[in-house]
Scaffold this motif. Sequence first.
Motif, short mmCIF file in Angstrom:
data_model
loop_
_atom_site.label_atom_id
_atom_site.label_comp_id
_atom_site.label_asym_id
_atom_site.label_seq_id
_atom_site.Cartn_x
_atom_site.Cartn_y
_atom_site.Cartn_z
N TYR A 84 7.84 49.75 42.16
CA TYR A 84 9.13 50.53 42.40
C TYR A 84 10.27 49.62 42.94
O TYR A 84 10.09 49.00 43.84
CB TYR A 84 9.00 51.86 43.27
N ASN A 143 9.24 61.06 42.91
CA ASN A 143 10.31 60.79 43.77
C ASN A 143 9.88 60.16 44.87
O ASN A 143 8.82 60.77 45.82
CB ASN A 143 11.08 61.86 43.79
N TRP A 145 11.33 60.50 47.69
CA TRP A 145 11.50 61.60 48.87
C TRP A 145 10.32 62.44 48.81
O TRP A 145 10.06 62.82 50.03
CB TRP A 145 12.78 62.51 48.47
#
Length: 504
Positions: A84, A143, A145
Amino acid sequence: MAHISFKNCIPVRAIIWVMCFTCTLFLYMLRINLSIIILAMVQPNEKGNKTFVPECKVIKQNLTFDGLTAEALHSNIEDYGVRYDWSSELQGLILGSYFWGFTIAGFPGGAIAEKFGPSKCVTISFLVSGILTLIGPWAAALNPWLLIISRFVIGIFGGVVFPSLHCLVARWAPPDEKGKFVGALLGGSLGTVITWPLLGYIIETLGWTWAFIGSGGCVIAWTISWYFLVTDSPEQHRTISEEEVRHITESLSGSISKVKRFPPYKDIFLTIPFWALLILHFGNLWGLFFLMTAGPNFLSSVLGFTLGHTGILASLPYLARLILGIIFGQIGDFIIRKHYMEKTTIRKSFILFSHFLPGVLLFAQTFVGCDVTWAIVLITMSLGLNGASTLTNLQNSQDLSPNFAGTLYGIINCVGSTTGFINPTIVGYMTAERNGLDEWHHIFYIGSSVYIACGIVFCIFGTADKQPWNDETDKSKPDTEGVENIGFEDVDFSKSTSRENTKI
């Protein structure tokens, strides 16, 4: 033919010691697994068309640290799974999210453990944390988060573990065995020794996804054994002998209250020795969490070790801390048994090993440059000597108030755990533009200063004397509630009779 009973061969409190030790081991597995997994999850840090490489590797190859071309470096990137594009600031937030939750739960953690029972709190904590760790790869894919939130929740449930263990120690450990039991709380050091090399190997062979799955699976399996082997008090244990119950309860007589009481928070916060302990513990966790969250980054990104070697070398300081912590705990118990020193003298004398010398060694780290041998030796000895915390900040809550040891430890751990997200934030900020020796020297200066300053404060204001509010009776409750043993839930004394009648 007479039957042979093996009931008394192994004291039950020895089993409790082992479970406390392995409890902290798996707690640290949950806490630190992401520190090495994230190295395989993210793209190398890029700035324009340049990709920074380890400064020490650059120096050895007589290159310029301004960087090599991104294409040249990417050709050598290992394939451990999807990577990522997370910034260093976002990585710091991900690593620190656990400690945000850990900090929030620390304050009420002791009171929760004293109210509902430490054994039950640990069971629920590890069950939830293990499940959330298993789904970590899917959270990261959806995600970042979601990964942050899951780590935050794991931190919340993890925040009650150490206060719960201090409750257990207060109820299970005779005074002359406190050092041994508090030494069991250093099992996290072995957890680090096992986790980083193990996960490094799993990542290099199977990919980083399996590192999450392996961590979560081990934690859930251990939780099952904790559920069946540990109880809140000796009286509640199904297989303990009457002699051992008597030995524990008589040795703790006079220090442990039999009345449930609400923690006297006002008196606690007006006590200067408590603040001295809080500051001392803050300094201890600063050094511990700094190497925990930033150590692998320093070894990999600056000194230039591979991921597998990083896991092994980053775990060495924790192995040293475990070994020296157990040795220091034995020394402390011996000194107390022989009455060679007062407890306050012991606590302050061993600050030399738990805080002052580790601070000096972190400062000395800034003089060795890219000498990897000295770098590893100094970091290892710095954290290893901090094993003396078994005689300083890790025991002092038991000194000040045996009845509220869990509450006190929960509060100081709440404040101290803020270092778990302060450190990654500082490292992320200071290495955002350039991740080299100069930046890390400043980081080491900060760690050294915090260690030494916190030790000085305790030497001036700290004490091991039991505080008056530990023994004050709760006037809102009649003495007839004395059948309860510091919050033990519904002890069935009929078991004592049946156990006595069936004893061989």
